[in-house]
Design an enzyme around this catalytic site. Structure first.
Site, PDB file in Angstrom:
ATOM      1  N   ALA A   1       0.867  -1.172   0.000  1.00 56.53           N
ATOM      2  CA  ALA A   1       0.000   0.000   0.000  1.00 56.53           C
ATOM      3  C   ALA A   1       0.903   1.220   0.000  1.00 56.53           C
ATOM      4  O   ALA A   1       2.101   1.099   0.225  1.00 56.53           O
ATOM      5  CB  ALA A   1      -0.899  -0.002   1.238  1.00 56.53           C
ATOM      6  N   MET A   2       0.322   2.402  -0.259  1.00 56.87           N
ATOM      7  CA  MET A   2       1.145   3.615  -0.319  1.00 56.87           C
ATOM      8  C   MET A   2       0.410   4.768   0.334  1.00 56.87           C
ATOM      9  O   MET A   2      -0.753   5.028   0.035  1.00 56.87           O
ATOM     10  CB  MET A   2       1.481   3.933  -1.785  1.00 56.87           C
ATOM     11  CG  MET A   2       2.267   5.225  -1.967  1.00 56.87           C
ATOM     12  SD  MET A   2       3.921   5.158  -1.201  1.00 56.87           S
ATOM     13  CE  MET A   2       4.166   6.896  -0.817  1.00 56.87           C
TER      14      MET A   2
ATOM     15  N   HIS B   1      -1.180   1.184   9.340  1.00 58.15           N
ATOM     16  CA  HIS B   1       0.186   1.605   8.972  1.00 58.15           C
ATOM     17  C   HIS B   1       0.143   2.834   8.058  1.00 58.15           C
ATOM     18  O   HIS B   1       0.800   3.849   8.318  1.00 58.15           O
ATOM     19  CB  HIS B   1       0.875   0.428   8.270  1.00 58.15           C
ATOM     20  CG  HIS B   1       2.247   0.707   7.756  1.00 58.15           C
ATOM     21  ND1 HIS B   1       3.371   0.157   8.321  1.00 58.15           N
ATOM     22  CD2 HIS B   1       2.694   1.460   6.732  1.00 58.15           C
ATOM     23  CE1 HIS B   1       4.437   0.568   7.674  1.00 58.15           C
ATOM     24  NE2 HIS B   1       4.055   1.363   6.692  1.00 58.15           N
ATOM     25  N   GLU B   2      -0.658   2.747   7.013  1.00 59.43           N
ATOM     26  CA  GLU B   2      -0.701   3.857   6.058  1.00 59.43           C
ATOM     27  C   GLU B   2      -1.282   5.108   6.705  1.00 59.43           C
ATOM     28  O   GLU B   2      -0.821   6.220   6.454  1.00 59.43           O
ATOM     29  CB  GLU B   2      -1.516   3.471   4.815  1.00 59.43           C
ATOM     30  CG  GLU B   2      -1.009   2.228   4.076  1.00 59.43           C
ATOM     31  CD  GLU B   2       0.475   2.237   3.768  1.00 59.43           C
ATOM     32  OE1 GLU B   2       1.036   3.324   3.535  1.00 59.43           O
ATOM     33  OE2 GLU B   2       1.089   1.150   3.776  1.00 59.43           O
TER      34      GLU B   2
HETATM   35 ZN   LIG Z   1       4.988   2.473   5.265  1.00 64.54          ZN
END
Ligand SMILES: [Zn+2]
Length: 846
Positions: A265-266, A300-301
């Site tokens: 993911a970003m 996290h993102e």
């Molecule tokens: Zn990261």
């Protein structure tokens, strides 16, 4: 000192007005950008980054007057230099460029992702992935993390498509037959966080989270898989705003599932992109692990929205802290979201993977000097994410959670909208706690490896003598590395009480005074320390006796894990590991089970004949009673981890234990699952598919491939696809490998499938032959970061002949984007081969 990767600071941007017109069918785009800049000293050149772009026109405007420029593109340096006939004066100016580019298939920059819709028609999504330095492939820009600016983005799109970017839409109107979608200006941020996506996407209604509209976007027909991700996003945003004591810095939050995605993911501000499996799910038919991955990754993102997006590293050497801290926060959020998942116990498994690389001579310091952005590519690995998060957790536990958080809040408040060095964080925590945080952390960050702590008790039992040495698998030389090791010691005393002591081991050894003579001692209490422990024989005996009594799940996990590591290092015989684990048939924690079974599985990779049968019998007597306690069928009282435990035990008994009864039962469950998926609990279903794949003939392999093609959720597709890596029949494995090279398996997944096939006990050589024969094609088609991940399969290879073949091939075919990681895989493979050399004969003797 001039670094060819750093742009001159004479002209710097503060706002980009960026407009893009993608043509999805032609796979091209056209763009215009007007960049408001500040000129710091008179100059006739403006240098910015651009690559794979054609610049048609450019000019600079000062005080309303337009100045012509000549444009020079340097593809190697990835730069665009604009030269004026006269020097620009100090002050404000606007740099304008008109440009064109291709929507590529390499999953970076501005690229094409495709999927087939319900009518069998291929549809295209134009999407972006810029970290670290691919924004310059989409528009000319100052593409360095500390050159922050605001972005006002406009997308020109076809009538019925969706368009999203970092901020909310402020205008959506039709101009000359095309829709013009304009987004609000972003906060001042780095170029690698810019994102824009255009395509046929479905979108959920926004959920209001304390003023922020949150939505999920996905390929058509998958909206029913979005509620879980939305719930997680809502929870995470609230948790994080509270933890950092700062509101979410963006004005909207879109989470977007992209069918082709090189990473997990970003963290683009307000426009986070994901692999489908990490955002979309049907929670009633997903395994605990699959759901936990989703929670971890979303958390996290979203943690990056603060730690990364609002406060950003100055340069790419800071990537590790960005990622380590977001990983640490993901664990905290997940633990709060579903306390019953016991996330920190499960993290033991991830910590083990970090140890497993960090015990190699080819490990690296977590942070190292980065000159070119490519130098930082190697930072996206287990040492950054897992070891990094583990040492942050070790510090947090040593300082206390509240004290640590006070330091983090101070850091966020002081540096918001700015850029930092790693030491700024330690200094803020040091200020908040008064502890020597910078000294402690420098010892973990700037040298590779980790220590093994030797523990012995003095005769009176009131004093512990602890020592430190570097721990490596292949220890051929002594190493003088020293760490500042935070020790949390828990011990029992004759009166039945449990006490705790804290100490900082900074020299070679230390004596720790206890309040009363200890009857048993755990030096890495709660298992948060990033070090191995070797107890004296007496202490170890006391500890093993307590394994099912006083020790927590994480501590039992650590005992098994440390013992297995010493087997790999050759300081303990496998027989001792087997003796230790024989005492665990009453174990009820799934992470501990996974660790035990992983060790047994590694032994099973090379034992043959009677020795293998003996190992299988051992597995049956260990796992059988535990599975009897769990039962094969779901129970009313089961929690999520009970489901997972049952699945792990079923898989082990049928596969590793080769239990005929279990295999027959698995076969029944497989048929039931294929006929009626909801009728088999998801964790059990996943285990059943893997066992069936391992034993599969042509019909079963056909069924599994068919189910992969028709999976009703991303998780189901993935479950069937990756199970194929376990196939033992060589003829069937050939089919799997052929499939892996067809476009049917997305290039984001194929390298992982092939990597697992290399690790296949029976068919590793076949899979390796595929790599041999298709090396150039793989490098051409697969994302650049995935090549070395594919090669990670070699770590499990124990066969000296195959290992020699691999060494020879890799010597001729380097992976320049991941040299160090490849060296780690090779050294780890030598550890596996060494294990077989030592233990193969010993275990056969029995
Ligand atoms: Zn990261």
């Amino acid at each position: 000192m001039s670094n060819p990767y750093r742009l001159p600071r004479t002209v710097l941007p503060h706002r980009y007005d960026l407009a893009l017109t993608p043509d999805l069918d032609a796979a091209t785009f056209a763009g215009s950008v007007d960049i408001a800049v500040q000129v710091a000293e008179p100059t006739a050149t403006v240098v910015l980054n651009a690559v794979d772009l054609d610049v048609d026109e450019a000019w600079v405007t000062v005080g309303g007057v337009q100045h012509d420029v000549t444009v020079a593109l340097d593809e190697t340096a990835e730069r665009c230099t604009l030269t004026l006939s006269d020097a620009l004066p100090v002050g404000a100016a606007v740099v304008s460029l008109r440009f064109r580019g291709l929507l590529n298939d390499k999953l970076r920059g501005f690229y094409r992702s495709t999927f087939t819709d319900d009518d069998g028609v291929e549809r295209v999504i134009a999407t972006t992935q810029f970290e670290a330095t691919d924004a310059r492939r989409a528009f000319p820009c100052w593409d360095e993390p500390d050159i922050k600016a605001q972005f006002g983005i406009t997308l020109f799109i076809e009538g019925d498509l969706q368009a999203v970017s970092n901020a909310a839409v402020v205008a959506d109107e039709v101009i000359d037959g095309r829709r013009r979608v304009r987004f609000k200006d972003t906060m001042s941020m780095s170029t690698y966080l810019v994102a824009f996506i255009v395509g046929p996407l479905d979108v959920t209604e926004p959920v209001d989270v304390d003023g922020t509209p949150v939505r999920v976007l996905c390929p058509p027909g998958r909206l029913h898989l979005t509620p879980f991700g939305l719930e997680v996003a809502e929870f995470s945003l609230r948790y994080l705003a509270d933890y950092f004591d700062l509101p979410y810095p963006g004005d909207s939050m879109d989470l977007v599932a992209i069918p082709d995605f090189a990473f997990g993911a970003m963290e683009n501000l307000g426009c986070v992109t994901f692999r489908e499996t990490l955002l979309l799910a049907d929670p009633d038919h997903a395994t605990q692990g699959e759901l936990q991955n989703i929670v971890d990754v979303i958390a996290h993102e979203l943690a990056h929205m603060w730690f990364g997006d609002l406060v950003t590293m100055k340069w790419w050497n800071g990537i590790w802290l960005n990622e380590a801290f977001a990983t640490f926060m993901e664990l905290k959020v997940t633990d709060a979201f579903r306390p019953e998942w016991e996330r920190w116990v499960g993290f033991g498994l991830a910590r083990s993977t970090a140890f497993d690389t960090d015990a190699l001579h080819a490990t690296r310091p977590i942070e190292y000097p980065v000159v070119s952005p490519a130098d930082a590519e190697g930072m996206f690995d287990v040492l950054t994410y897992e070891k990094g998060a583990a040492v942050v957790r070790m510090l947090e536990q040593y300082l206390g959670e509240d004290e640590f958080r006070a330091g983090i809040r101070k850091y966020m408040a002081n540096h918001q909208y700015g850029n930092t060095e790693t030491t700024d964080l330690w200094d803020a925590i040091e200020e908040a706690t008064g502890e020597p945080v910078r000294r402690i952390m420098d010892s973990w960050i700037f040298q590779g490896g980790h220590p093994i702590i030797g523990v012995a008790a003095h005769d009176d039992g009131r004093t512990l003598h602890v020592t430190q040495d570097r721990f490596t698998y292949l220890s051929d030389d002594l190493d003088a590395s020293r760490w500042s090791v935070p020790l949390i010691v828990r011990y029992g005393t004759a009166d039945g009480a449990t006490r705790t002591a804290r100490a900082l081991l900074e020299e070679e050894s230390l004596d720790i005074a206890l309040e009363a003579p200890a009857t048993w001692v755990v030096v890495n209490a709660d298992g948060h320390g990033f070090y191995r422990v070797r107890y004296s024989t007496d202490l170890r005996r006391g500890l093993v006796a307590q394994a099912q009594g006083e020790l927590s799940d994480v501590e039992r996990y650590g005992l098994v894990d440390d013992t297995w590591a010493s087997v790999l290092a050759g300081t303990t015989e496998a027989a001792e590991f087997l003796a230790l684990t024989a005492g665990f048939s009453g174990e009820d924690d799934v992470a501990v089970w996974r660790r035990i079974l992983a060790g047994l599985d590694q032994l099973d990779r090379f034992v043959e004949g009677e020795a293998r049968e003996a190992l299988q019998a051992r597995v049956r007597s260990l796992v059988g009673p535990a599975l009897e306690r769990s039962g094969w069928e779901v129970r009313e009282s089961d929690g999520d981890r009970d489901h997972e435990l049952r699945a792990v035990l079923i898989g082990a008994l049928a596969n590793l234990g080769a239990d005929p009864g279990a295999r027959a039962r698995v076969r029944e469950l497989f048929d039931r699952y294929v006929a009626d998926p909801p009728s088999v609990e998801a964790n059990v279903a996943a285990a059943v598919v893997r066992v069936t794949a391992a034993l599969a003939g042509p019909d079963e392999v056909s069924t599994i491939i068919d189910r992969f093609r028709r999976g009703s959720t991303p998780q189901e597709e993935q479950r069937f696809l990756y199970a194929l890596a376990d196939v033992r029949d060589p003829e069937q494995m050939k089919r799997v490998l052929e499939l892996a090279m067809t476009p049917e398996v997305r290039t984001q997944n194929a390298p992982f499938l092939i990597g697992s096939c290399i690790a296949n006990r029976e068919n590793g050589p076949l899979a390796w032959k595929l790599v041999h024969e298709h090396w150039d094609e793989m490098n051409e088609r697969f994302p650049s970061n995935s090549i070395v991940r594919m090669l990670s399969g070699i770590r499990a290879v124990t066969d000296p002949v195959l290992a020699a073949d691999i060494e020879a091939f890799v010597a001729e075919h380097p992976v320049p984007q991941a040299k160090q990681t490849l060296q780690q895989h090779l050294e780890r493979m030598r550890v596996s081969v060494g294990l077989r050399e030592r233990e193969g004969a010993r275990l056969t003797r029995g």
